[in-house]
Design an enzyme around this catalytic site. Structure first.
Site, PDB file in Angstrom:
ATOM      1  N   TYR B 101     -25.256 -31.177 -12.927  1.00 24.83           N
ATOM      2  CA  TYR B 101     -24.300 -30.075 -12.721  1.00 24.83           C
ATOM      3  C   TYR B 101     -24.935 -29.038 -11.806  1.00 24.83           C
ATOM      4  O   TYR B 101     -26.079 -28.642 -12.001  1.00 24.83           O
ATOM      5  CB  TYR B 101     -23.936 -29.417 -14.054  1.00 24.83           C
ATOM      6  CG  TYR B 101     -23.140 -28.139 -13.875  1.00 24.83           C
ATOM      7  CD1 TYR B 101     -21.748 -28.176 -13.801  1.00 24.83           C
ATOM      8  CD2 TYR B 101     -23.785 -26.909 -13.748  1.00 24.83           C
ATOM      9  CE1 TYR B 101     -21.025 -27.006 -13.597  1.00 24.83           C
ATOM     10  CE2 TYR B 101     -23.069 -25.743 -13.536  1.00 24.83           C
ATOM     11  CZ  TYR B 101     -21.688 -25.796 -13.470  1.00 24.83           C
ATOM     12  OH  TYR B 101     -20.967 -24.649 -13.258  1.00 24.83           O
ATOM     13  N   GLU B 189     -18.570 -25.267  -7.619  1.00 29.73           N
ATOM     14  CA  GLU B 189     -19.214 -26.178  -8.570  1.00 29.73           C
ATOM     15  C   GLU B 189     -19.236 -27.587  -7.995  1.00 29.73           C
ATOM     16  O   GLU B 189     -18.270 -28.017  -7.355  1.00 29.73           O
ATOM     17  CB  GLU B 189     -18.444 -26.216  -9.898  1.00 29.73           C
ATOM     18  CG  GLU B 189     -18.736 -25.054 -10.812  1.00 29.73           C
ATOM     19  CD  GLU B 189     -17.979 -25.146 -12.141  1.00 29.73           C
ATOM     20  OE1 GLU B 189     -18.478 -24.627 -13.144  1.00 29.73           O
ATOM     21  OE2 GLU B 189     -16.890 -25.748 -12.166  1.00 29.73           O
TER      22      GLU B 189
END
Lengths: 288, 398, 288, 398
Positions: B101, B189
């Site tokens: 992530y 993201e």
């Protein structure tokens, strides 16, 4: 007797020649605010409402001794205008426009912190110290000199709270609109601590709303304060706001619902109020 | 302004963040054509402006053009959290050996940018953050700070990117941060950043939210086909109407039409109605300093809503002047006419002028005001709220 | 006993796995330099010349206590490497590569000044404190421990001067190559003042050359120094250099010819030397 | 890397600094064609990488295509400080009412960027700076600092830009500063920035010098047709040869061929030759760590130069290793052969290996070394210099 601005403040207006700037400068003057001049790049040397207009803030400060500035400019010009004011020695800055780019406000905040300047806004109705000075776009009808300070995110709530305090005879020392933008020049805790230092302020009403993180940040300040804090939070019955991705959740934690915020503030010692009419009742109970 | 996955990946590409060669399709036939040209197994990804797409069945694989068409037919029928699927992104299927992530966002409380990274990417990243916060790495930077490769490399190392890919990983982190600053983002993201079986890093998904208020600075976005868009799920016809008129508006399930001033009392007024036992039919925000035309349109929305039994009006004139407010109400009364009771309060900036406008119009044509009960500063707003709830109870008969 | 680096310095090499990095690390080690490790991003965990390699300077500093670093990396990576070293706590940094972008060096200088770090280079042959440590690419043959310090722009001049001092029995405390790039990490005055504070250094030989502005900047330092300064300037017979537009002339004033520079230094109290052989003669006259 | 005026203006255009619509021509016919299309009187500006162009007659006006062709024929024959005119910039003639100066450069002594401005632009700006420094305004900024409009506006005001153009003037200053930082410039100048009779600001000339060492960061320059170029005036054939080989080289008017190590001793060695009564035939720099091939080429340049009577060699091996140096000399001796006496000294890094290479080669073929007198650390460089001067006097017979 007040925080941030009083009758001795020397106030300038950035964007004094614009439509909104001129309109509200006139209103502020009518209220008795000590407005000493303003800026409008390329229009230096003119007069507006008998006040001198300068090309730069430095010139305005040098010639008028201004120490407070109110910005009425399109959002895209706010960052530079704010930095200009901060670098020119302005100590308190009110940013009226809304829709200021968030990254711009981060730059402004950095500059303000580095030089010890207080900025409120953007998207604020302003600040008023009743009977002394009115900075921004607040209607004077709601306000009267007195002994309670207010700080809130929204302009309309500021008016309603002040109206309530005025009608119930408490009056206000200073009413501060933090502004509605997602990143603000000042936070609740910073303003609360200024009220704590003001002898004339016997209590503070703090009004937050659902969303954002500024209410939670105030709890540490409230715990240290002797001045009682009353707290209202809007959005108890509103649907929960959208979160900013996973990253938002990770950085800001669980986005507080309005009830969570109210609970956190109450836990820190604030006195919760649901409607405006509860404010004078609570103040009376506290013996303010 | 939230971008579609494929738009975010377009920006990734510009910033040299590795992404798959993707193609977009608007119909099953287009999907069929595109997949026919491709030699490899594909994944079909519904493009919607909401999360939870995978769990909702919006991501499917296909091995050939025929299967892809069948799958696409299903996907184009889907609604994911109210968002209809109108575009599908077709990408080669990846063999994934690890998911990371990466994110950058703003810590509003501390006025910092924050780079967030974890070795455990994927849909459960928030659970990871909550349960094992030591698996999440954060670095805060000032808006003026560059993120240097050496710091990015340290992050890449912490989340377990293999040694031989550390420099690549660091470059992705730096580039993501640069993209964030360059485009005035609120959030970027990569979740997941994947390590593929052939030892490459690939941004398998993108989430990019830009600051609407800064889009004017980035005209090049338009050249990339990225324009302002509606970011909510499917709207009711009235919400659509309000959006077209530029009025923030949300239908709720009550019967009191909320006609407030600024957003602040817009939110708190709804609470007040609840406190006194009523239910608002909507949320609405007039915006700062609304014109009479806008005021009139706000009333049209409420008057034409059959769920609305009573209109609750509140105006505390700040930047929004009461004279403009009064003119707007009058414009509505004259041009459209009010078909249901309205109880309202008006005070603040230019309120005397507002009252004068009402008085004059009433003198001229009292009929216009037959449903209007207008109060001034003398009546507390709580009283108005109560009256609205009472009126609604009477009107609704329920 | 020396400035900037001595036998107790814990030296690391950034780019230790590269061709030049490894070659010169071996030479530095042979000289007895206390090299404790190095970095090469993506090659952490390896060993080079029995010294540990790390991915980042922070790791190297944490594990080896390095306080000095020598950079052997392609020019385009120097800025980040230098900032990395400075932020990781390195106190003295030697930048060997040439052709570093000028704007990059401005960033490096800013970071160095902000954190009190000394940087020399780019495009320097390095620094040697004879008998103690040799940082960079200088040939050890020219150097011997002694009592004179040297500071010069050019590597080759450093060698010739040291050779002269060595052959004439004076020897050197430390020899500093400032580097040949247009914007340098350190200037003559800064290094001269470090020599002034070093008890072991009885005199300093300063060698400048035509072009640039760093020699002139040294005059103030020389005026305050007790340690005698000998000055050589190359380019007395060279054609005048090109100026950088009008702006260059306005900012930097008349670009000093070599003779102008020598005159300015002499005027400040430095002892001018034309050839290397004049150096020991002058030192003898000064009783060093 | 210095840009031509029209290239600098291309960058100005990208940064919204107002410039005239200009066209470039490479021949009188092209000039004729272009001016035929234009309705207005033009100015023809020779494009050369040196100053003093106006005084040298490189800028001429013309009222029509025929006149323009005649003028261009003269200009294309010009050489300005050794630079032949190969390109002409054709611009509309401006009616100028005021000339300002704007520049940005680096203050190397203080490690700052400096914005410089004056109300008295034009060719005499340096005289203005020297005689009336109070007419020059400077603002220093750190490399990390943005230049804000308000500071730029204050500068524009100081130099007397009219009130109604202050914002435009400020924007030009900010944009010039941004251009400087964006393109890694060493210098950008607008001299003059002119105020035209119709009340507009126009960058009438451009001077832009970029940092050669940072050009790799700006591939977009190539897309604008801006590439690395030779920035000196016309070269001698030998200088051209050296340039083609990548060797910094300059012909001088003496007879001693200078074959030095680094640039430092390259400069000082020339002084030494002068001190002992000789005159160098050239300046040369080997560059850091030259290969044997490069060393050999340096010698070819000297051996083939008939002005060179003697070669003076000096090598103090630092990053340049003496073994490579010796190998290069040997390569030259074998492949080319030395036709004139050479006296040289070699010491420093790997000097023993250098000596070994020479000794071995000499043993094998002493003839190769008949003109070579090689010294080591035992002989001071001054002695070598003296020997070279003596040899030259003997060889030259003068």
């Amino acid at each position: 007797m007040a925080i941030l601005v009083d009758k001795n403040s020397r106030v300038m207006v950035q964007g004094i020649t614009g439509g909104a700037g001129k309109f509200h400068t006139e209103r502020m003057l009518e209220y008795g605010t000590n407005i000493v001049g303003g800026t409008s790049p390329g229009k230096g040397g003119q007069d507006v409402l008998s006040k001198p207009v300068f090309d730069t803030v430095v010139e305005c400060v040098d010639n008028t001794g201004a120490d407070v500035s109110v910005i009425f400019l399109p959002a895209r010009f706010v960052m530079e205008a704010a930095i200009e004011a901060i670098r020119a020695g302005i100590k308190f800055l009110v940013v009226i426009p809304e829709h200021i780019p968030i990254h711009d406000m981060l730059h402004v905040r950095r500059e303000a912190v580095a030089r010890g300047v207080t900025v409120i806004g953007g998207n604020t109705a302003g600040v008023i110290s009743p009977g002394q000075a009115n900075l921004g776009i607040m209607p004077d009808i709601a306000f009267k000199p007195g002994r309670v300070g207010t700080v809130s995110r929204s302009g309309s709530i500021t008016y309603y709270v002040a109206d309530t305090l005025t009608q119930s005879g408490y009056g206000e020392t200073t009413c501060v609109g933090l502004g509605g933008d997602p990143v603000l020049g000042s936070t609740f805790d910073e303003i609360l601590l200024k009220f704590e230092e003001d002898d004339a302020t016997k209590a503070v009403v703090m009004c937050g709303e659902i969303g954002g993180v500024y209410e939670e940040r105030a709890t540490d300040a409230i715990r240290t304060m002797k001045t009682p804090v009353l707290a209202m939070i809007g959005g108890i019955y509103a649907p929960p706001g959208k979160r900013m991705g996973h990253a938002g959740a990770i950085v800001e934690g669980k986005m507080g619902t309005a009830q969570d915020k109210l609970d956190a503030l109450t836990d820190a010692g604030a006195h919760p109020c649901k409607t405006f009419t509860e404010i004078p009742k609570t103040l009376a109970k506290l013996g303010v | 302004m939230r971008l579609y996955e494929f738009e975010g990946k377009e920006l990734f590409r510009k910033f040299k963040i590795p992404v798959s060669d993707g193609r977009i399709a608007k119909s099953p036939d287009e999907v069929y054509e595109i997949v026919s040209e491709l030699k490899y197994p594909v994944v079909l990804k519904s493009q919607v402006l909401t999360g939870g797409r995978g769990k909702a069945g919006g991501i499917k694989t296909a091995d050939g053009a025929n299967e892809a068409r069948t799958v696409a037919e299903q996907l184009f029928k889907l609604k994911i959290k109210g968002f209809p699927v109108e575009t599908i992104l077709i990408e080669p299927r990846l063999e994934i050996t690890q998911e990371y992530y990466l994110g950058v966002t703003i810590d509003r409380a501390r006025y910092k940018l924050v780079v967030i990274a974890s070795g455990e990417g994927g849909v459960d990243i928030e659970e990871t953050a909550a349960k094992t916060p030591d698996k999440i790495f954060k670095q805060s930077l000032g808006i003026e700070d560059d993120l240097y490769s050496f710091d990015a490399l340290a992050i890449a190392k912490k989340i377990g990117i293999p040694t031989e890919l550390l420099k690549n990983g660091a470059a992705i982190i730096v580039n993501l941060y640069n993209l964030f600053r360059k485009y005035d983002a609120k959030l970027v993201e990569i979740n997941p950043l994947v390590l593929t079986a052939d030892g490459k890093l690939n941004a398998a998904d993108s989430r990019v939210s830009l600051d609407d208020d800064a889009v004017f600075r980035h005209p090049e976005l338009k050249e990339l086909g990225i324009e302002k868009r509606h970011e909510e799920g499917e709207m009711t016809p009235r919400e659509q109407q309000a959006t077209d008129w530029g009025i923030p508006y949300l239908d709720l399930d009550g019967d009191i039409g909320m006609f407030p001033g600024g957003a602040g009392f817009g939110i708190m007024g709804n609470d007040f109605i609840h406190y006194y036992g009523g239910k608002p039919a909507n949320f609405m925000d007039s915006g700062g300093g609304p014109s009479p035309e806008r005021i009139a349109k706000m009333l049209v929305l409420l008057d034409e809503n059959p769920s609305v039994k009573v209109i609750f009006g509140a105006r505390f004139g700040g930047i929004s002047r009461c004279d403009d407010f009064a003119r707007g109400v009058l414009m509505f009364l004259k041009d459209h006419g009010l078909s249901k009771p309205m109880v309202m309060r008006m005070t603040g900036n230019m309120w005397q002028e507002g009252v004068r406008i009402f008085d004059e119009a009433k003198k001229e044509n009292p009929e216009l005001f037959k449903h209007v009960e207008a109060h001034g500063i003398e009546t507390p707003i709580e009283e108005i709220s109560k009256k609205a709830v009472e009126l609604a109870a009477r009107e609704g008969g329920n």
